[in-house]
Scaffold this active site. Structure first.
Site, PDB file in Angstrom:
ATOM      1  N   GLU A   1       7.414 -79.667   5.915  1.00 16.15           N
ATOM      2  CA  GLU A   1       6.292 -79.630   5.779  1.00 16.15           C
ATOM      3  C   GLU A   1       5.681 -80.975   6.037  1.00 16.15           C
ATOM      4  O   GLU A   1       6.146 -82.111   5.512  1.00 16.15           O
ATOM      5  CB  GLU A   1       5.859 -79.346   4.491  1.00 16.15           C
ATOM      6  CG  GLU A   1       5.657 -77.631   4.345  1.00 16.15           C
ATOM      7  CD  GLU A   1       5.000 -77.070   2.877  1.00 16.15           C
ATOM      8  OE1 GLU A   1       3.988 -76.543   3.237  1.00 16.15           O
ATOM      9  OE2 GLU A   1       5.597 -77.555   1.939  1.00 16.15           O
TER      10      GLU A   1
ATOM     11  N   GLU B   1      10.013 -68.559  -1.107  1.00 12.35           N
ATOM     12  CA  GLU B   1       9.670 -69.432   0.116  1.00 12.35           C
ATOM     13  C   GLU B   1      10.407 -70.621   0.211  1.00 12.35           C
ATOM     14  O   GLU B   1      10.817 -71.282  -0.958  1.00 12.35           O
ATOM     15  CB  GLU B   1       8.179 -69.776  -0.006  1.00 12.35           C
ATOM     16  CG  GLU B   1       7.750 -70.354   0.941  1.00 12.35           C
ATOM     17  CD  GLU B   1       6.130 -70.722   1.002  1.00 12.35           C
ATOM     18  OE1 GLU B   1       5.427 -69.756   0.347  1.00 12.35           O
ATOM     19  OE2 GLU B   1       5.979 -71.952   1.019  1.00 12.35           O
TER      20      GLU B   1
END
Length: 544
Positions: A437, A432
């Site tokens: 974020e 991933e």
């Protein structure tokens, strides 16, 4: 040495004289084969489909008196030895085409008889994208990805129902070469060039005069380099895969389904007695192929190639060719050709609180922006999660997007990517990459993170930076992903760098995801006063 040669020559001459005087020596009849006939059966031929069912397959059966072997020569540039006279050929040029087929029947002493037939067959198979990847539109060179673990490997070529090996027929379960493992051999000298000549795909192997042979083809010993002239162009015919991999339940995630068939015994750098290679995956700069070993149908060999020559830098420091983007210029629902949805609740593996929907109240393109809105709905929350899975996936490149982030305690917006094989290679093994974020409980702190075995969840490989006005102004977020590194930027300022290598899962296809989560392990406590907030994305672009 001269004396030894003299004695050998004398002995040979004496033997020859004795044999010539022996009236009992018989070489046998050298009669040419006679009554050569060829039966042609077009697969799927019917009254409504006189040229076949679109598979392009034709079954040839040759028979002749006094014949011991047969050879087929096709006008598409390919040929095939067929000792029994029976051979099924797949013609893959799209459309209805007529081919000339020359059949040679060989008798004792190599005396041949030939005949010619014509066959008209329909094929509906094409893979123009693969040709573009292989050739770059004209000509492209490929090399062994020698710094990548598993660039040469072998595994079982078995049915997916096999009790012992299951679905291990799509990767090298038995052996995968370590990085640079074959550096002491001639293997990495190979330069493979794919090119387009008219409507034909061509291939040339420059092996610098030596080929690395599988030991089974040089006396059964160890693999070794042997002299071999591989000069000259081969014709490559693409056809649909019918391998065991293509019959797996998850075949769509394990193979592209396209097979490259090389004329005149062509092969891709390592000699295993095969001229057909199934493309498992391919991008502009990386290719994984699979080939069943000649003479041993239990074994499948795997090769990984790259467009970067061995010994050179493993990738550019930046990518500038725009290959995919969404500018969000059309109002309404997101472009269905580029985005699908993850829907529902369930915590999403992180104890999150939202339910994802595809409602326009949660996700809409408006005024040149994609807007993903997290909302409080009574005692619950709704939001949206878009993904490019099965619509766009890629290996290596620059991902760039311009966005203004939501605010409020508990908000957790992210633009990230997931390894496309996650269904069969469970997280974190699939890998991933979190390009960006942000959590409202730590306003203005931007994170870039990688998750993989040993470094996942709260132990992800991460970096962060603090910027001003993340939720009130637009910023440009960028990640440059190469075979040697993954680098994270905000407004062109580097804030995290990761050394990519062949032990981590960041050397294969990933797909894009954009979402706004609420709460969860990373998002934290949700502000009781929260009502709604939106992530706005001006554009997202991929360069290679």
């Amino acid at each position: 040495m001269k004396n030894i040669l003299k004695y050998i020559t004398a002995a040979f001459l004496l033997l020859l004289m004795v044999n010539c005087q022996d009236d009992n020596v018989e070489f046998g009849s050298l009669d040419a084969p006679t009554n050569l006939a060829v039966k042609v059966d077009i697969v799927g031929k019917s009254a409504t489909a006189p040229n076949g069912d679109g598979s392009g397959k034709v079954l040839f059966t040759a028979t002749a008196d006094n014949a011991i072997s047969y050879k087929y020569i096709f006008s598409d540039g390919t040929s095939q030895n067929a000792p029994s006279g029976i051979f099924e050929k797949g013609f893959a040029k799209p459309g209805t085409n007529t081919y000339t087929v020359t059949v040679l029947a060989s008798g004792k002493g190599g005396i041949t008889t030939n005949t010619t037939v014509e066959v008209t067959v329909f094929s509906n198979f094409k893979d123009e994208e693969a040709i573009k990847f292989l050739t770059g539109g004209s000509s492209k060179k490929w090399y062994w990805s020698q710094s990548e673990v598993g660039h040469l490997g072998v595994g079982p070529n078995t049915s997916h129902t096999d009790a012992n090996f299951g679905t291990q027929n799509y990767y090298p379960a038995f052996y995968g070469a370590a990085a640079n493992e074959k550096a002491s051999t001639c293997l990495y000298n190979s330069v493979m060039t794919f090119s387009v000549a008219g409507d034909q795909l061509k291939f040339n192997l420059d092996n610098k005069g030596q080929t690395y042979y599988n030991g089974a083809f040089i006396g059964g010993g160890d693999d070794a380099c042997r002299d071999l002239d591989t000069s000259g162009l081969k014709t490559v015919i693409l056809s649909p895969s019918e391998s065991f991999v293509s019959k797996n339940p998850n075949a769509a995630t394990q193979t592209r389904g396209t097979v490259m068939n090389f004329s005149d015994n062509g092969f891709m750098g390592y000699y295993i007695g095969s001229s057909s290679y199934e493309i498992l995956s391919i991008t502009e700069n990386r290719m994984v192929v699979r080939a069943v070993m000649g003479g041993n149908a239990f074994l499948a060999w795997y090769h990984i190639f790259t467009t970067t020559p061995p010994g050179q830098a493993t990738g550019p420091t930046d990518y500038t060719n725009l290959v995919w983007s969404d500018e969000f210029n059309t109002d309404g629902a997101p472009d269905a050709t580029k985005w699908g949805y993850d829907l529902g609740a369930g915590g999403w593996g992180n104890n999150e609180s939202q339910t994802y929907t595809n409602s326009a109240t949660n996700v809409v393109v408006q005024g040149g922006m994609l807007k993903i809105t997290a909302k409080k709905e009574g005692s619950t929350y709704t939001s949206a999660r878009l993904k490019s899975e099965d619509k766009y996936e890629f290996t290596y490149g620059k991902v760039e997007f311009r966005a203004k982030l939501p605010s409020g305690g508990g908000t957790w917006p992210a633009v990230w990517s997931l390894g496309q094989d996650y269904k069969t290679n469970s997280w974190p093994a699939c890998g991933e990459i979190d390009f960006m974020e942000h959590v409202g409980n730590a306003q203005n702190v931007i994170h870039g993170t990688l998750h993989y075995p040993g470094n996942s969840g709260g132990n992800g490989n991460t970096g962060s930076t603090t910027i001003a006005n993340a939720s009130t102004e637009f910023h440009v977020y960028k990640t440059i992903w190469t075979p040697s590194s993954i680098k994270f930027y905000v407004d062109d300022k580097l804030f995290h760098s990761f050394a990519n290598n062949n032990t981590v899962p960041f050397n294969k296809d990933f797909f894009l995801i954009m979402n706004v989560a609420m709460g969860g392990n990373f998002g934290g406590a949700i502000d009781p006063a929260f009502t709604q907030s939106t992530m706005e994305v001006d554009y997202i672009r991929v360069y290679q």
